[in-house]
Design an enzyme around this catalytic site. Structure first.
Site, PDB file in Angstrom:
ATOM      1  N   THR A 163       4.864  12.170  -4.479  1.00  0.00           N
ATOM      2  CA  THR A 163       5.371  11.827  -3.149  1.00  0.00           C
ATOM      3  C   THR A 163       4.716  10.584  -2.581  1.00  0.00           C
ATOM      4  OG1 THR A 163       3.781  13.375  -2.172  1.00  0.00           O
ATOM      5  CG2 THR A 163       5.994  14.213  -2.622  1.00  0.00           C
ATOM      6  N   CYS A 164       3.535  10.242  -3.093  1.00  0.00           N
ATOM      7  CA  CYS A 164       2.878   9.021  -2.617  1.00  0.00           C
ATOM      8  C   CYS A 164       3.728   7.788  -2.907  1.00  0.00           C
ATOM      9  CB  CYS A 164       1.510   8.858  -3.283  1.00  0.00           C
ATOM     10  SG  CYS A 164       0.417  10.276  -3.103  1.00  0.00           S
ATOM     11  N   PHE A 165       4.442   7.844  -4.023  1.00  0.00           N
ATOM     12  CA  PHE A 165       5.194   6.668  -4.468  1.00  0.00           C
ATOM     13  C   PHE A 165       6.692   6.934  -4.528  1.00  0.00           C
ATOM     14  CE2 PHE A 165       1.100   7.036  -6.752  1.00  0.00           C
ATOM     15  CZ  PHE A 165       0.418   6.018  -6.107  1.00  0.00           C
TER      16      PHE A 165
END
Length: 911
Positions: free
Chosen positions: A878-880
Site C-alpha cells: 500500500t505504500c506504493f
C-alpha cells in the site's frame, strides 16, 4: 580597499542602504500630471513633474532647484503637496500635485479626470445632439443610407454609401451620455438591484448587423469612438454609470481577436480592427475591475442571475483573455532570450495584439506527455527550420538551468508575468464572477481553473505572494527596529528577492504586482496541492534541521520524525497519548508503527492508521458525532460530556491527513469545511445535513401567511442520550410568534442554533487541533469544496471505476499488458460491483477513495513475483499502490487466491 566608515558614516551607509530597500517596499510609478491651469504634464524620473506636454513652454532659469539636484517647476513650489491615488484602468499607483484637473497614466495611457463635478458627464467638446442607440434605429439608419445612395445612382462604393453611418457611430460611441443610455429595456426605469436594465440581445443583434455590412469601416469607426471614451473615461460612481462598459463587452468579435485573425475582414482593415478590438477589451476589463465597491457589488449580483450558459461564457471569455496575456508575456521573454540584437529590427515590444506576427517564432502543440497536464492551447516554443528546438540554454536564457528541460517540464517563471497589469485586472474581474458563483451556485470551482496556469511555477508564485505579504508587515514595523536589525532584514530581503527574480539590473528591488495566488480560483486543484505539499515539505525539512541542531546543542538524541506507536485494539487512547506528548512535532514527517506487528512505514502503515483511527473516532457509539438518518452525514453530537481532548485529537488527525496527503473515508457536510475556512453557513448547508427539516424551511419561506402554523422562536432537540431539551432562539422566544415579517430571521436562527451555537465548544477544540497542524498560508488558497476533495478524495461509491483510465496509468514490473495474469486481473476487476471495486482499491492502495485530482493522477503498479510455490496469496504494498501477483497456472486459481487476499486480510496478515 577603502577604510571602514566611521560610526556616523556607518549610520549614513545603513540609511542609504535601507532607502534602497524602501524603494522596493514603497514602489511608485511616474505618471504625467497637469498644472493647476489644467495643462497635462509629465512626471520626470525623480518623481517631480517638469515639462508641459500640451504647451511649447520650457524650463528656464526662473525655476528653483531641488536638493537632489533636479529642477523644480514653479507650479510645484505653489502646490507642493502630492496626492497618492491609483489609475482607474490599470490600478497603477499615481502621484500628482494637489489642485490639478487631469492626470494621464503612463502605463495604460488613460486620461483621468481628477477635479470634475461627479454629477457632470465627461463629454467630447465636438458632440452634437443625438439619440440613444437601439436596433430599430440602427437598422433604419442603414436603410436610409442605402436608399439615399441608390436614388443618387452611387451604390457601387460601400465606403461612400455608409459614410454617414460611420460618423453617427463614432459620435454615439465616443459620447458617454449617448452610449450609456442605449439599448435600454425601459427608457424610463434606471438600473435596479436585480437588473442593469439593458437589452443585451438587442445590442448583440446591432453589432451583428453592423458586421454584416459590405464594409467594416462603420464598425471600425465605432471602435475608434469607443476607444476615445475609454481613454478619457468619465467619473463612475454609481452602478448606472457602467452600462456603456457592459454594452461594449458584448461586442461579438472581442473573443475572436484573442484567438486568430478575423477572416471576415476583406478591405485591408483586419490588423487595425483586430488591434482596436483588443484595445477596447483590455480597457473595458480594466475599468470594470477597478470600479467603485458599490458598483462591483451590483455587478456581481447581476452576473449571479445570468443563465447558466451565459455565465460559463463569461468565465471562458475572461480565462481566454488571461491565457492570451500569459502567452504574450512568455513570447516577449522568449524573444529577448533567443533573438540576437539586430537580427530582427523594428520589433515593437509594446502591448500589441499582433505581437505574434512581429516575433520570429513558431508555435507548436505540446507533446503527449505535456498534454497530460491539461494544456488546451499550443505552448509557444522556438524551433529551427529542421524542426528541432532552438538551443536557448546559453547566455541570457529563458530557462534557469544549464540543461534544457523536457517540453512537458516547462515552467513559466514569475519574472515573465509578475508585472503585467492586464493579468491583474483580468484576475480582479474574474474574482467578481467567482463571487457571483458563490451567491448563486451555477458551476463547480473547476470551471474557473485556467489550463495554462498549470505551466506556471506555482511554488515560486506562492513564495512571491508570501514575500509581498511579509514586506507589507515589515513596513508597519520598521520604525521600531534598530540599525542592526534593519541590516539583517535588508539582507534577507535581498536574498529572497534574488531567489524570486525580483532584482532589477540596477540593483534595486521591486515587488511583483501580480501573482496567481492573489486569485487562487484560477489555480487548478493539482497546482494548489503542489503548493500545499511544497509548504509542508519545507516545514518538515525545517523541523528536521531544528531537531538535528538541538541534538548537537544539548547532546541528546532528537528524532527527526513524528513517530506514532499504537496498539491496534487501543488505537484511540494510544494515538491521543502520542499526540499529547509530541505537540511540537506535528510538522515533522509522520511515521507509524503497530505494536507487535512487522512492517516499516513507507506510507502504507500511515494510511492504515488514519483509516482505523477515523473509523473509531467517527463511530456513533463513541458519542463524538451523530449521524442523520436521511443524509447519512455526521455532525458534532449534542452532549453535556467534556470531550475536548478527543475533539482536539480529531482536528489534529484531519490536519495530519491533509499535511501528509492521505485520503480519509469520512461523511462530513459542507458546513464543516466552510467553518474551517471561516465562511458563514447558510440554509443550504443545513439542508444538506438535515434534508427533512431543511426542505420544510424552504416551503415555510414560500408561504404567503405563516401565522396559522403557531410557530415560536423556540427549538426542541434530543441529546445523544435521548433526553429532550427546549431552548429559546432569542430572548423570550417562547412568547414571540413567527410571522411573515420575521420568518427569515427564525429560519436563520434555527439553522445557526445547530450549526454554530450548540457545537461551539466541540468545534473550537476541533479547530484548535486542526490549526495546530495546518497553520500555513497555503490552505487559504483552497475553497471548502476543494478542502473536502483533498481530505476525502473523489467519491464514486455509486459508480464503477473507469477501467480504461486505470489501465492507462498502470505500470508493470515483470509483467506486460498481454500476459494472461494481467488480463485475468482486469477481467476480474471489471466484473466486480462498485462496492467490490472499492474493496479491491482499499487492499492495494490503503484507501477506497480516488485522489482529489481524479483517477489519472493515481499511481498504480502490478509486479510479478517469482516463486515455485504457487499456493501463496497475492501481496499488496500500500505504500506504493502496488499489487504483487504470481504467475498462477489458471484463472480459477488466480481468482480464488485474490479473493482470499482481499476479503480476509487485515494489517500484515489474515483475519
Amino acid at each position: 580597499m577603502t577604510s571602514p566608515p566611521s560610526s556616523n558614516g556607518n549610520q549614513s551607509w545603513i540609511s542609504k542602504m535601507w532607502s534602497r530597500q524602501a524603494s522596493f517596499f514603497n514602489p511608485s510609478v511616474q505618471v504625467p500630471t497637469t498644472t493647476p491651469s489644467g495643462e497635462l504634464t509629465e512626471m520626470s524620473q525623480d518623481g517631480l513633474y517638469s515639462n508641459t506636454l500640451m504647451s511649447n513652454s520650457h524650463n528656464d532659469s526662473s525655476q528653483g532647484r531641488h536638493p537632489s539636484g533636479s529642477t523644480t517647476s514653479q507650479s510645484q513650489k505653489t502646490y507642493p503637496s502630492l496626492i497618492v491615488d491609483s489609475c482607474r484602468c490599470c490600478g497603477t499607483m499615481l502621484k500628482y500635485p494637489a489642485g490639478i484637473g487631469k492626470v494621464r497614466c503612463l502605463v495604460c495611457q488613460t486620461h483621468l479626470t481628477i477635479n470634475e463635478d461627479i454629477g457632470e458627464p465627461c463629454e467630447r467638446p465636438q458632440e452634437t445632439a443625438s439619440r440613444p442607440l437601439s436596433y430599430p434605429f440602427i437598422k433604419d439608419f442603414i436603410n436610409q443610407c442605402s436608399t439615399k445612395r441608390k436614388s443618387a445612382g452611387d451604390d457601387h462604393n460601400p465606403h461612400r454609401v455608409f459614410k454617414p453611418l460611420e460618423d453617427m457611430l463614432y459620435e454615439a460611441f465616443s459620447s458617454f451620455s449617448i452610449i450609456n443610455n442605449s439599448f435600454r429595456l425601459s427608457s424610463l426605469a434606471p438600473p435596479s438591484y436585480r437588473s442593469p436594465n439593458l437589452n443585451f440581445n438587442e445590442a448583440k443583434k446591432s453589432f451583428a448587423l453592423l458586421l454584416s455590412l459590405p464594409t467594416n469601416r462603420p464598425f471600425y469607426k465605432l471602435l475608434l469612438g469607443a476607444l476615445y471614451l475609454l481613454k478619457h473615461p468619465p467619473p463612475m460612481r454609481n452602478p448606472a454609470d457602467i452600462s456603456w462598459l457592459l454594452i461594449l463587452l458584448e461586442i461579438p468579435i472581442l473573443p475572436d481577436c484573442l484567438i486568430s485573425g478575423i477572416d471576415s475582414c476583406t478591405d485591408g482593415l483586419a490588423p487595425d480592427l483586430k488591434a482596436s478590438c483588443y484595445d477596447v477589451l483590455k480597457r473595458v476589463i480594466g475599468l470594470l475591475s477597478y470600479s467603485e465597491r458599490k458598483i462591483t457589488s451590483r455587478l456581481t449580483y447581476w452576473w449571479s442571475r445570468l443563465p447558466h450558459d451565459e455565465f460559463v461564457k463569461k468565465i471562458d471569455f475572461i480565462n481566454l483573455y488571461i491565457t492570451f496575456q500569459l502567452t504574450r508575456c512568455i513570447n516577449y521573454e522568449l524573444y529577448n532570450s533567443v533573438i540576437q540584437p539586430g537580427s530582427y529590427l523594428n520589433v515593437s515590444m509594446s502591448d500589441d495584439i499582433n505581437f505574434k506576427e512581429n516575433l520570429n517564432a513558431h508555435f507548436i502543440r505540446p507533446t503527449s506527455k505535456s498534454s497530460d497536464f491539461g494544456l488546451l492551447i499550443g505552448l509557444p516554443v522556438y524551433i529551427s527550420s529542421g524542426g528541432r528546438r532552438t538551443d536557448i540554454s546559453s547566455g541570457s536564457s529563458f530557462w534557469s538551468g544549464k540543461k534544457e528541460p523536457k517540453e512537458h517540464e516547462v515552467k513559466i517563471r514569475l519574472q515573465q508575468y509578475g508585472g503585467d497589469w492586464h493579468l491583474r485586472t483580468a484576475g480582479r474581474l474574474a474574482s467578481f464572477l467567482f463571487i457571483a458563483n458563490k451567491k448563486n451556485k451555477k458551476v463547480s470551482d473547476a470551471v474557473f481553473y485556467n489550463n495554462l496556469v498549470d505551466y506556471v511555477n506555482v511554488k515560486q508564485d506562492f513564495d512571491a505572494w508570501q514575500f509581498n505579504a511579509s514586506t507589507k508587515k515589515h513596513e508597519q514595523s520598521t520604525a521600531n527596529k534598530d540599525s542592526l536589525q534593519l541590516v539583517v532584514d535588508y539582507l534577507q530581503a535581498e536574498t529572497k528577492a534574488s531567489y524570486l527574480g525580483l532584482s532589477n539590473a540596477n540593483g534595486t528591488l521591486r515587488k511583483s504586482s501580480f501573482t496567481f495566488c492573489q486569485f487562487p480560483f484560477l489555480l487548478s486543484l493539482a497546482a494548489k496541492i503542489s503548493i500545499l505539499e511544497h509548504e509542508a515539505k519545507r516545514m518538515m525539512e525545517r523541523k528536521a534541521e531544528e531537531a538535528f541542531i538541538q541534538s548537537l546543542n544539548k547532546k541528546m538524541p532528537f528524532d527527526v520524525y513524528f513517530k506514532v506507536r499504537v496498539r491496534r485494539n487501543f488505537i484511540t487512547p494510544d494515538s491521543l497519548r502520542c499526540i499529547k506528548s509530541h505537540q511540537t512535532d506535528f510538522k515533522k514527517l509522520l511515521r507509524v508503527e503497530f505494536v507487535d506487528e512487522p512492517g516499516i512505514d513507507a506510507g502504507g502503515l500511515k494510511k492504515e492508521w488514519f483509516l482505523l483511527l477515523t473509523k473509531d473516532l467517527f463511530n456513533a457509539d463513541k458519542g463524538l458525532f451523530s449521524y442523520d438518518e436521511t443524509s447519512g452525514l455526521c455532525w458534532f453530537a449534542i452532549s453535556h460530556l467534556d470531550n475536548d481532548e478527543l475533539y482536539y485529537l480529531v482536528g489534529v488527525v484531519l490536519g495530519l491527513a491533509i499535511y501528509n496527503s492521505t485520503i480519509l473515508d469520512l461523511q462530513l457536510p459542507k458546513a464543516l469545511y466552510k467553518k474551517l475556512m471561516g465562511q458563514k453557513v447558510t440554509l443550504n448547508d443545513f439542508i444538506q445535513l438535515n434534508p427533512d427539516v431543511g426542505h420544510n424551511f424552504k416551503r415555510l419561506l414560500k408561504l404567503d401567511d405563516v401565522s396559522d402554523l403557531e410557530l415560536y422562536f423556540t427549538v426542541s432537540y434530543a441529546d445523544i442520550f435521548g433526553d429532550m431539551h427546549h431552548e429559546d432562539l432569542i430572548r423570550d422566544g417562547s412568547s414571540i410568534k413567527v410571522t411573515n415579517e420575521n420568518k427569515y430571521e427564525y429560519v436563520e436562527r434555527y439553522c445557526s442554533f445547530f450549526l454554530n451555537d450548540k457545537v461551539k465548544a466541540p468545534f473550537k477544540s476541533f479547530l484548535n487541533g486542526f490549526q495546530h497542524v495546518i497553520g500555513g498560508n497555503a490552505l487559504s488558497l483552497f475553497t471548502p469544496e476543494e478542502i473536502e476533495l483533498i481530505l476525502i478524495g473523489e467519491d464514486y461509491r455509486n459508480q464503477k471505476i473507469d477501467i480504461e483510465i486505470l489501465k492507462s496509468v498502470t505500470k508493470y514490473n515483470g509483467f506486460s499488458e498481454t500476459d494472461a495474469v494481467v488480463k485475468w486481473f482486469w477481467d476480474y476487476f471489471e466484473r466486480k460491483s462498485a462496492a467490490d471495486q472499492r474493496k479491491i482499491l482499499l487492499f492495494i492502495t490503503g484507501s477506497d477513495r480516488l485522489p482529489a485530482t481524479g483517477l489519472p493522477s493515481l499511481t498504480f503498479k502490478i509486479t510479478k513475483l517469482v516463486d515455485r510455490n504457487l499456493n501463496r496469496l497475492p501481496i499488496a504494498h500500500t505504500c506504493f499502490n502496488e499489487l504483487c501477483l504470481y504467475a498462477y497456472p489458471s484463472e480459477e486459481i488466480f481468482v480464488s487466491k485474490l479473493d482470499k487476499a482481499i476479503w480476509y486480510s487485515e494489517g500484515f496478515g489474515l483475519r
